[in-house]
Design a protein around this motif. Structure first.
Motif: not given
Length: 71
Positions: A14-18, A23-26
């Motif tokens: 996804t290119g996201m850090n932890r 935060e994306y998945f709450d």
């Protein structure tokens, strides 16, 4: 492939850090961290739901999870 490795690779796709992923998945950051480090085991159903959400929102491509599992 272990669940923790699969989760890490999924997050990396996804290119996201932890922190962003959590935060994306709450989900609390510490929980994601513990899952990735193998200190806690995440429920299998939750991993399937994460993959589904990422696919439907087109943050990962179709078939990406199969490649991660080595299928």
């Amino acid at each position: 492939m272990e669940t923790r490795e699969f989760l890490r690779k999924l997050r990396e796709q996804t290119g996201m850090n932890r922190r962003q992923f959590a935060e994306y998945f709450d989900i609390p950051y510490r929980t994601v961290q513990e899952w990735e480090l193998g200190n806690r085991r995440m429920p299998d159903y939750l991993l399937r739901l994460m993959v589904y959400k990422l696919k439907t929102e087109r943050l990962i491509e179709e078939g990406a999870e199969e490649r991660n599992q080595g299928a």
